[in-house]
Design a protein around this motif. Structure first.
Motif, PDB file in Angstrom:
ATOM      1  N   ALA A 189      -9.021 -23.628 -11.581  1.00 42.80           N
ATOM      2  CA  ALA A 189      -8.920 -25.073 -11.344  1.00 42.80           C
ATOM      3  C   ALA A 189      -8.327 -25.786 -12.548  1.00 42.80           C
ATOM      4  O   ALA A 189      -7.549 -26.740 -12.402  1.00 42.80           O
ATOM      5  CB  ALA A 189     -10.299 -25.637 -11.010  1.00 42.80           C
ATOM      6  N   ARG A 210      -5.681 -25.523  -6.808  1.00 44.94           N
ATOM      7  CA  ARG A 210      -6.785 -25.959  -5.951  1.00 44.94           C
ATOM      8  C   ARG A 210      -7.659 -24.746  -5.679  1.00 44.94           C
ATOM      9  O   ARG A 210      -7.195 -23.732  -5.137  1.00 44.94           O
ATOM     10  CB  ARG A 210      -6.223 -26.527  -4.650  1.00 44.94           C
ATOM     11  CG  ARG A 210      -7.239 -27.294  -3.835  1.00 44.94           C
ATOM     12  CD  ARG A 210      -7.602 -28.592  -4.513  1.00 44.94           C
ATOM     13  NE  ARG A 210      -8.862 -29.114  -3.989  1.00 44.94           N
ATOM     14  CZ  ARG A 210      -9.554 -30.073  -4.569  1.00 44.94           C
ATOM     15  NH1 ARG A 210      -9.122 -30.605  -5.689  1.00 44.94           N
ATOM     16  NH2 ARG A 210     -10.678 -30.500  -4.040  1.00 44.94           N
ATOM     17  N   ARG A 223     -16.941 -31.274  -2.896  1.00 43.34           N
ATOM     18  CA  ARG A 223     -15.596 -31.438  -3.431  1.00 43.34           C
ATOM     19  C   ARG A 223     -15.619 -31.918  -4.883  1.00 43.34           C
ATOM     20  O   ARG A 223     -16.530 -32.616  -5.317  1.00 43.34           O
ATOM     21  CB  ARG A 223     -14.802 -32.424  -2.568  1.00 43.34           C
ATOM     22  CG  ARG A 223     -14.566 -31.941  -1.138  1.00 43.34           C
ATOM     23  CD  ARG A 223     -13.860 -32.986  -0.291  1.00 43.34           C
ATOM     24  NE  ARG A 223     -12.690 -33.527  -0.966  1.00 43.34           N
ATOM     25  CZ  ARG A 223     -12.597 -34.792  -1.384  1.00 43.34           C
ATOM     26  NH1 ARG A 223     -13.603 -35.633  -1.204  1.00 43.34           N
ATOM     27  NH2 ARG A 223     -11.506 -35.218  -1.984  1.00 43.34           N
ATOM     28  N   GLU A 224     -14.570 -31.537  -5.602  1.00 48.93           N
ATOM     29  CA  GLU A 224     -14.325 -32.032  -6.960  1.00 48.93           C
ATOM     30  C   GLU A 224     -15.544 -31.889  -7.882  1.00 48.93           C
ATOM     31  O   GLU A 224     -15.907 -32.797  -8.629  1.00 48.93           O
ATOM     32  CB  GLU A 224     -13.863 -33.491  -6.930  1.00 48.93           C
ATOM     33  CG  GLU A 224     -12.538 -33.694  -6.231  1.00 48.93           C
ATOM     34  CD  GLU A 224     -11.382 -33.019  -6.982  1.00 48.93           C
ATOM     35  OE1 GLU A 224     -11.246 -33.246  -8.197  1.00 48.93           O
ATOM     36  OE2 GLU A 224     -10.617 -32.264  -6.340  1.00 48.93           O
ATOM     37  N   ASN A 281      -9.975 -30.253  -9.179  1.00 43.09           N
ATOM     38  CA  ASN A 281      -9.365 -29.154  -8.416  1.00 43.09           C
ATOM     39  C   ASN A 281     -10.358 -28.080  -7.971  1.00 43.09           C
ATOM     40  O   ASN A 281      -9.938 -27.071  -7.410  1.00 43.09           O
ATOM     41  CB  ASN A 281      -8.239 -28.462  -9.213  1.00 43.09           C
ATOM     42  CG  ASN A 281      -7.104 -29.388  -9.533  1.00 43.09           C
ATOM     43  OD1 ASN A 281      -6.632 -30.121  -8.669  1.00 43.09           O
ATOM     44  ND2 ASN A 281      -6.661 -29.377 -10.791  1.00 43.09           N
ATOM     45  N   ASP A 317     -13.645 -27.080  -5.658  1.00 46.45           N
ATOM     46  CA  ASP A 317     -14.636 -27.313  -4.617  1.00 46.45           C
ATOM     47  C   ASP A 317     -15.591 -26.123  -4.577  1.00 46.45           C
ATOM     48  O   ASP A 317     -15.195 -24.990  -4.895  1.00 46.45           O
ATOM     49  CB  ASP A 317     -13.981 -27.479  -3.246  1.00 46.45           C
ATOM     50  CG  ASP A 317     -13.061 -28.693  -3.167  1.00 46.45           C
ATOM     51  OD1 ASP A 317     -13.050 -29.496  -4.118  1.00 46.45           O
ATOM     52  OD2 ASP A 317     -12.335 -28.808  -2.150  1.00 46.45           O
ATOM     53  N   TRP A 342      -6.033 -24.472   2.363  1.00 49.59           N
ATOM     54  CA  TRP A 342      -6.081 -25.625   1.469  1.00 49.59           C
ATOM     55  C   TRP A 342      -6.093 -25.206  -0.003  1.00 49.59           C
ATOM     56  O   TRP A 342      -5.861 -26.039  -0.879  1.00 49.59           O
ATOM     57  CB  TRP A 342      -7.355 -26.441   1.716  1.00 49.59           C
ATOM     58  CG  TRP A 342      -7.512 -26.974   3.104  1.00 49.59           C
ATOM     59  CD1 TRP A 342      -6.601 -26.945   4.117  1.00 49.59           C
ATOM     60  CD2 TRP A 342      -8.687 -27.611   3.636  1.00 49.59           C
ATOM     61  NE1 TRP A 342      -7.119 -27.522   5.248  1.00 49.59           N
ATOM     62  CE2 TRP A 342      -8.393 -27.940   4.986  1.00 49.59           C
ATOM     63  CE3 TRP A 342      -9.928 -27.926   3.125  1.00 49.59           C
ATOM     64  CZ2 TRP A 342      -9.319 -28.572   5.815  1.00 49.59           C
ATOM     65  CZ3 TRP A 342     -10.855 -28.567   3.933  1.00 49.59           C
ATOM     66  CH2 TRP A 342     -10.544 -28.875   5.269  1.00 49.59           C
ATOM     67  N   TYR A 343      -6.372 -23.921  -0.256  1.00 51.42           N
ATOM     68  CA  TYR A 343      -6.660 -23.498  -1.623  1.00 51.42           C
ATOM     69  C   TYR A 343      -5.638 -22.491  -2.158  1.00 51.42           C
ATOM     70  O   TYR A 343      -5.158 -21.616  -1.437  1.00 51.42           O
ATOM     71  CB  TYR A 343      -8.064 -22.894  -1.691  1.00 51.42           C
ATOM     72  CG  TYR A 343      -9.124 -23.912  -1.357  1.00 51.42           C
ATOM     73  CD1 TYR A 343      -9.553 -24.838  -2.304  1.00 51.42           C
ATOM     74  CD2 TYR A 343      -9.682 -23.979  -0.081  1.00 51.42           C
ATOM     75  CE1 TYR A 343     -10.513 -25.803  -1.990  1.00 51.42           C
ATOM     76  CE2 TYR A 343     -10.641 -24.931   0.235  1.00 51.42           C
ATOM     77  CZ  TYR A 343     -11.053 -25.837  -0.721  1.00 51.42           C
ATOM     78  OH  TYR A 343     -11.994 -26.790  -0.397  1.00 51.42           O
TER      79      TYR A 343
END
Length: 310
Positions: free
Chosen positions: A39, A44, A94-95, A99, A101, A141-142
């Motif tokens: 991160a 992400r 999240r966060e 970056n 989760d 998403w990552y």
């Protein structure tokens, strides 16, 4: 848990699991730092904690870090349990860091054991893909996914291994830690043979050991290869044993590097003696070396993961 052929799910190429057959070898701490390192480089990153132990290296529970999703709590493994039970996508906090989760672990993860055993009667080997199925809708998403696996149960360990592409294995130098790797070796082989043929071993490594004990390290490397196979890559970085700064950092919900950044503002021994500060306010200078070691280890782990998936 694995018996019958099933429809396979390709795990994300960018997924790594930190796993071993015994608790207390630094697995959760390494997973947290591995995810945070990714991160910090702007990738992400998702950390999934498939463990019923209440590990909180990132301060999610104790200090309320991160943006928690609306609705029922996802703390203490409740979110992970709900995703597997209801067959829905994972819902991370999240966060937790920029970056980063996190799907937190905790007590509710242990409740998955009975659920998995019940489903095994009708789903066979397919039950081990439950986490992979809940991860699949959000995996895109990552840039990087890190999974912290449970050392306490074969079903949970298989669940985690089935969702990853690369396995890295930390160990301590004692015989019980070495022998503990036999279980993850067995689960690795079962999962790879039946439901995750793309699974690879990225490497194994010593954790919390004296870096100067080279002759003992050589013996341990042979022991590791005796359990995991003669071709197992052995990482060269050894994170030294520094119990006090490691313990302090975890109690504060800080990464080693974050704790080291507090050193210039730290109280001193004479402040404690004068009653102006508490012992807990003193940042041990050894945290600097510990942070440097962990930084080197995470870099080397990712290098080996890239080689394993090339």
């Amino acid at each position: 848990m694995l018996n019958d052929p099933v429809e396979l799910i390709d795990p994300p190429t960018n997924s790594v699991i930190v796993g071993t057959g015994k608790g207390g070898v630094g697995k959760s701490t390494i997973a947290a730092h591995l995810a945070a390192a990714s991160a910090a480089e702007g990738q992400r990153t998702l950390l999934i904690c498939v463990t019923s132990q209440d590990d909180d290296d990132l301060g999610i529970k104790r200090f309320g870090k991160g943006i928690h999703p609306d609705g029922p709590s996802v703390i203490n493994g409740q979110g992970l349990y709900r995703s597997v039970y209801e067959r829905i996508p994972l819902l991370p906090v999240r966060e937790v860091r920029p970056n980063l989760d996190v799907v937190p672990g905790g007590e509710a993860v242990g409740e998955l054991i009975q659920l998995l055993m019940h489903r095994m009667m009708t789903e066979g080997a397919g039950v081990a893909l439950a986490l992979a199925r809940s991860l699949a809708p959000i995996a895109g998403w990552y840039d990087q996914i890190v999974i912290d696996s449970a050392p306490e149960n074969d079903s949970l360990e298989q669940l985690a291994i089935a969702a990853a592409r690369v396995l890295v294995v930390p160990t301590r130098s004692d015989d019980s830690s070495i022998l503990g790797m036999e279980r993850i070796s067995r689960n690795f082989k079962m999962v790879r043979r039946q439901i995750n043929p793309d699974l690879r071993v990225g490497g194994a490594f010593l954790y919390a050991s004296n870096p100067t004990a080279t002759s003992m390290h050589a013996e341990v490397k042979e022991d590791i290869r005796g359990v995991l196979g003669s071709s197992t890559p052995i990482l060269s970085t050894v994170v030294g044993y520094r119990e006090k700064p490691a313990r302090n950092a975890r109690k504060k919900g800080l990464l080693f590097s974050e704790y080291a950044e507090l050193l210039p503002m730290s109280a001193r021994g004479y402040d404690v003696a004068a009653g102006r500060a508490k012992v807990a306010d003193v940042v041990p200078e050894a945290i600097v070396g510990l942070a440097d070691d962990m930084r080197a280890l995470t870099t080397e782990i990712y290098e080996h993961c890239r080689k394993a998936t090339a």
